[in-house]
Design a protein around this motif. Structure first.
Motif, PDB file in Angstrom:
ATOM      1  N   GLY A 220      81.668  16.682  69.189  1.00  0.00           N
ATOM      2  CA  GLY A 220      81.804  17.894  69.114  1.00  0.00           C
ATOM      3  C   GLY A 220      80.445  18.921  69.112  1.00  0.00           C
ATOM      4  N   ILE A 221      80.193  19.907  69.325  1.00  0.00           N
ATOM      5  CA  ILE A 221      79.559  21.099  68.904  1.00  0.00           C
ATOM      6  C   ILE A 221      80.138  22.498  68.653  1.00  0.00           C
ATOM      7  CG2 ILE A 221      77.425  19.693  69.139  1.00  0.00           C
ATOM      8  CD1 ILE A 221      76.383  21.919  70.888  1.00  0.00           C
ATOM      9  N   ARG A 222      80.365  22.886  67.395  1.00  0.00           N
ATOM     10  CA  ARG A 222      80.516  24.429  67.604  1.00  0.00           C
ATOM     11  C   ARG A 222      79.367  25.708  68.168  1.00  0.00           C
ATOM     12  NH1 ARG A 222      85.611  24.110  66.074  1.00  0.00           N
ATOM     13  NH2 ARG A 222      86.864  22.276  64.475  1.00  0.00           N
ATOM     14  N   PRO A 223      79.778  26.039  68.830  1.00  0.00           N
ATOM     15  CA  PRO A 223      79.061  27.416  69.221  1.00  0.00           C
ATOM     16  C   PRO A 223      78.407  28.060  68.215  1.00  0.00           C
ATOM     17  CG  PRO A 223      80.333  27.397  70.980  1.00  0.00           C
ATOM     18  CD  PRO A 223      80.623  26.163  69.913  1.00  0.00           C
ATOM     19  N   VAL A 224      77.126  28.177  67.330  1.00  0.00           N
ATOM     20  CA  VAL A 224      77.068  29.441  66.893  1.00  0.00           C
ATOM     21  C   VAL A 224      77.138  31.098  66.695  1.00  0.00           C
ATOM     22  CG1 VAL A 224      75.114  29.752  65.351  1.00  0.00           C
ATOM     23  CG2 VAL A 224      74.847  28.086  66.596  1.00  0.00           C
ATOM     24  N   SER A 225      77.518  31.306  65.948  1.00  0.00           N
ATOM     25  CA  SER A 225      78.245  33.083  65.746  1.00  0.00           C
ATOM     26  C   SER A 225      77.317  33.484  65.885  1.00  0.00           C
ATOM     27  CB  SER A 225      79.721  33.155  65.062  1.00  0.00           C
ATOM     28  OG  SER A 225      80.387  32.506  65.327  1.00  0.00           O
ATOM     29  N   LEU A 226      76.581  33.788  66.212  1.00  0.00           N
ATOM     30  CA  LEU A 226      75.220  34.745  65.832  1.00  0.00           C
ATOM     31  C   LEU A 226      75.116  35.925  67.515  1.00  0.00           C
ATOM     32  CD1 LEU A 226      72.696  33.268  64.641  1.00  0.00           C
ATOM     33  CD2 LEU A 226      73.486  34.248  63.985  1.00  0.00           C
ATOM     34  N   PRO A 227      75.023  37.182  67.273  1.00  0.00           N
ATOM     35  CA  PRO A 227      75.395  38.080  68.060  1.00  0.00           C
ATOM     36  C   PRO A 227      74.097  37.778  69.227  1.00  0.00           C
ATOM     37  CG  PRO A 227      74.425  38.909  66.579  1.00  0.00           C
ATOM     38  CD  PRO A 227      74.559  37.340  66.669  1.00  0.00           C
TER      39      PRO A 227
END
Length: 230
Positions: free
Chosen positions: A186-193
């Motif tokens: 699993g991967i977590r989306p990166v919290s960058l705009p």
């Protein structure tokens, strides 16, 4: 058109083939584009044929991306796509479960509806697609499944609950499929705009989709701060 398709069928024997669900926009499309730029042939799983063709038309130069109809909440749609892949390609090397919905802001839905629809796409849909494609994945020399998990933070109950179920499924499937050589992460989306976050998420997915035989399975990956800074 038929001549182009015949050439693509032959090429597919020498290049890895990936199915990306929810691939007409957002993280799904970004992941598909990143894999295509790495030389992977992409099947864009899209519920809307029109949006799928529009996404394929905007593909990076030299990329091989073909839209295919897929509704992850419809068993008939999943089975029809499995048969198409079996008949025309014979195997599947990579499955990226990126189809997702976020319905917590929908005031027109009752709480039960928000939860049921969220689980149907975000968790049950991923489980159903993985199970259906498993016979094709086991024909690959290095089969990988990548599940798109929750974005860190936030307080959307239906979204987070369904993604927590997907994370649990990721670990369970990794253990179950270990003997078949199928890696599940699993991967977590990166919290960058904006585009920066999509690019970073896509790069993370690309790394885990192209794992070699010694790569991990059953992990939950996040981009490292140094990698984001670079």
């Amino acid at each position: 058109m038929r001549q182009d398709r015949t050439r693509q069928d032959r090429t597919c024997q020498d290049r890895r083939l990936a199915l990306v669900t929810g691939a007409h926009r957002g993280p799904g499309l970004a992941i598909a584009s990143a894999l295509a730029q790495a030389g992977v042939q992409i099947l864009l799983g899209c519920r809307s044929r029109e949006r799928g063709h529009a996404a394929a038309a905007a593909r990076p130069e030299g990329a091989w991306m073909e839209p295919v109809h897929l509704d992850v909440t419809d068993d008939w749609s999943i089975a029809a796509l499995r048969e198409l892949v079996r008949r025309e390609y014979g195997r599947l090397d990579i499955l990226v479960n990126a189809a997702e919905v976020a319905l917590d802001a929908r005031d027109d839905l009752l709480p039960r509806e928000r939860f049921e629809r969220s689980f149907a796409v975000n968790a049950t849909g991923a489980a159903a697609v993985t199970e259906a494609m498993l016979p094709l994945l086991t024909r690959s020399e290095a089969p990988c499944v990548v599940n798109l998990l929750a974005t860190p933070g936030g307080g959307a109950p239906a979204y987070l609950a369904s993604k927590a179920a997907l994370e649990a499924l990721t670990r369970a499937e990794a253990a179950r499929l270990k003997g078949l050589g199928v890696k599940v992460n699993g991967i977590r989306p990166v919290s960058l705009p904006g585009p920066a976050g999509l690019r970073a998420t896509a790069e993370l997915a690309r790394r885990y989709a192209l794992l070699g035989p010694d790569g991990p399975s059953g992990t939950v990956a996040m981009a490292e701060p140094l990698a984001l800074a670079g």
